[in-house]
Design a protein around this motif. Structure first.
Motif, PDB file in Angstrom:
ATOM      1  N   LYS A 192       0.832  -1.210   0.021  1.00 21.26           N
ATOM      2  CA  LYS A 192      -0.097   0.125  -0.089  1.00 21.26           C
ATOM      3  C   LYS A 192       0.762   1.373  -0.024  1.00 21.26           C
ATOM      4  O   LYS A 192       0.562   2.216  -0.725  1.00 21.26           O
ATOM      5  N   VAL A 193       1.890   1.227   0.868  1.00 25.09           N
ATOM      6  CA  VAL A 193       2.648   2.574   0.981  1.00 25.09           C
ATOM      7  C   VAL A 193       3.281   2.932  -0.025  1.00 25.09           C
ATOM      8  O   VAL A 193       4.227   2.252  -0.615  1.00 25.09           O
ATOM      9  N   PRO A 194       3.210   4.169  -0.925  1.00 21.50           N
ATOM     10  CA  PRO A 194       3.819   4.492  -2.034  1.00 21.50           C
ATOM     11  C   PRO A 194       5.153   4.864  -1.846  1.00 21.50           C
ATOM     12  O   PRO A 194       5.494   6.058  -1.796  1.00 21.50           O
ATOM     13  N   ARG A 195       6.295   3.888  -1.902  1.00 26.23           N
ATOM     14  CA  ARG A 195       7.578   4.310  -1.765  1.00 26.23           C
ATOM     15  C   ARG A 195       8.043   5.297  -2.441  1.00 26.23           C
ATOM     16  O   ARG A 195       9.216   6.009  -1.948  1.00 26.23           O
ATOM     17  N   HIS A 196       7.660   5.342  -3.841  1.00 25.14           N
ATOM     18  CA  HIS A 196       8.261   6.270  -4.634  1.00 25.14           C
ATOM     19  C   HIS A 196       8.204   7.757  -4.113  1.00 25.14           C
ATOM     20  O   HIS A 196       8.806   8.538  -4.647  1.00 25.14           O
ATOM     21  N   LEU A 197       7.147   7.917  -3.448  1.00 20.76           N
ATOM     22  CA  LEU A 197       7.015   9.448  -2.867  1.00 20.76           C
ATOM     23  C   LEU A 197       8.056   9.752  -1.657  1.00 20.76           C
ATOM     24  O   LEU A 197       7.850  10.811  -1.007  1.00 20.76           O
ATOM     25  N   PHE A 198       8.681   8.583  -1.259  1.00 22.93           N
ATOM     26  CA  PHE A 198       9.638   8.912  -0.074  1.00 22.93           C
ATOM     27  C   PHE A 198      11.296   8.994  -0.497  1.00 22.93           C
ATOM     28  O   PHE A 198      11.971   9.114   0.298  1.00 22.93           O
ATOM     29  N   VAL A 199      11.413   9.088  -1.867  1.00 21.80           N
ATOM     30  CA  VAL A 199      12.770   9.237  -2.342  1.00 21.80           C
ATOM     31  C   VAL A 199      12.865  10.359  -3.147  1.00 21.80           C
ATOM     32  O   VAL A 199      11.885  11.120  -3.624  1.00 21.80           O
ATOM     33  N   PRO A 200      13.987  11.129  -3.389  1.00 18.63           N
ATOM     34  CA  PRO A 200      14.313  12.255  -4.128  1.00 18.63           C
ATOM     35  C   PRO A 200      13.599  12.113  -5.737  1.00 18.63           C
ATOM     36  O   PRO A 200      13.926  10.630  -5.996  1.00 18.63           O
ATOM     37  N   GLU A 201      13.479  13.140  -6.221  1.00 18.18           N
ATOM     38  CA  GLU A 201      12.805  12.808  -7.593  1.00 18.18           C
ATOM     39  C   GLU A 201      13.661  12.062  -8.447  1.00 18.18           C
ATOM     40  O   GLU A 201      13.192  11.312  -9.393  1.00 18.18           O
ATOM     41  N   GLU A 202      15.077  12.186  -8.549  1.00 23.65           N
ATOM     42  CA  GLU A 202      15.933  11.592  -9.346  1.00 23.65           C
ATOM     43  C   GLU A 202      15.996  10.198  -9.088  1.00 23.65           C
ATOM     44  O   GLU A 202      16.751   9.567  -9.818  1.00 23.65           O
TER      45      GLU A 202
END
Ligand code: SAH
Length: 238
Positions: free
Chosen positions: A60-70
């Motif tokens: 469920k947890v959107p890991r991609h929203l926890f990392v820098p954009e690059e």
């Protein structure tokens, strides 16, 4: 009779259409659903984690929203990623492994030391009653707090400071997770662990292989188990 049957057919068709649109709108708003499910199956279930609730939280947890954009494209890879300030978001399996070790539950209060990106805190928040998390780097404390608010996590409380001293006002904690490697187990954390509580912490020198340690408290007695070799960023002191 004919009209009644017709009505129920229309209702069924409407329901099918509604749920299809619903699913479609969700998959479009999160293009990472498939890759996240694969991450859980290939990196976590395959390594022996069976806790269904935990697997569901990781899906469920959107890991991609926890990392820098690059780094977004690598967000679901089997490795840690840089989050700035010389710190990292842990590898997905390590997050799952530590969470599994503390035996999360909907009635449990958790203390995390090392908020970092806030990802581990979000996973814990999905599974526990409340999460108190301490981060020593002010910028990371602010960023993760904003991120978790935006994602609507209302049971995570973040403060900036040296986690060595724990968070006395909210103790005792049923579970404590330390996500930076310390040379020794901070005594205040042991003191703030509830009876039957579980504490996980990587112990060892900076930038070397450390041991994942599980501490359990029963009737005031401490039991210590050395579990697995790991690599974490160092536990800092103010
Ligand atoms: N749990 C994080 C991983 C963060 S890496 C995540 O899910 O992204 C470890 C974090 O511990 C870093 O952000 C580092 O700044 C923090 N840290 C190190 N020593 C600390 C201390 N004494 N108190 C609180 N945080 C600390």
């Amino acid at each position: 009779m004919y009209i009644a049957e017709n009505k129920s057919v229309v209702r069924t068709l409407y329901l099918i259409l509604f749920s299809l649109t619903w699913e479609l709108s969700f998959s479009q708003s999160d293009p990472f659903i498939t890759v996240r499910n694969m991450m859980v199956e290939e990196q976590i279930e395959s390594r022996g984690i069976t806790n269904e609730e935990l697997l569901r939280a990781m899906k469920k947890v959107p890991r991609h929203l926890f990392v820098p954009e690059e780094c977004i494209k690598s967000a679901y890879g089997d490795f840690p990623l840089p989050i700035g300030y010389d710190q990292t978001i842990s590898q997905p399996y390590i997050v799952a492994y530590m969470t599994d070790l503390i035996k999360p539950g909907s009635n449990k209060k958790v203390l995390e030391i090392g908020t970092g990106s806030g990802y581990q805190a979000a996973i814990l928040a999905e599974l526990c009653d409340s999460v108190f998390s301490i981060e020593i780097i002010p910028e990371l404390a602010i960023e993760s707090s904003d991120r978790l608010k935006k994602l609507n996590y209302r049971n995570v409380f973040i403060k900036c400071g040296d986690g060595y001293n724990g968070w006395t006002e909210h103790s005792p904690f049923d579970c404590i997770v330390v996500t930076a490697a310390a040379e020794n187990i901070p005594q205040p954390l042991i003191d703030q662990l509830a009876d039957k509580g579980r504490l996980v912490i990587p112990i060892g020198g900076p930038y070397s292989v450390q041991d994942m340690i599980l501490i359990t408290k029963k009737h005031g007695e401490i039991e210590k188990r050395i579990l697995a070799p790991v690599r974490f960023v160092p536990f800092k002191r103010l």
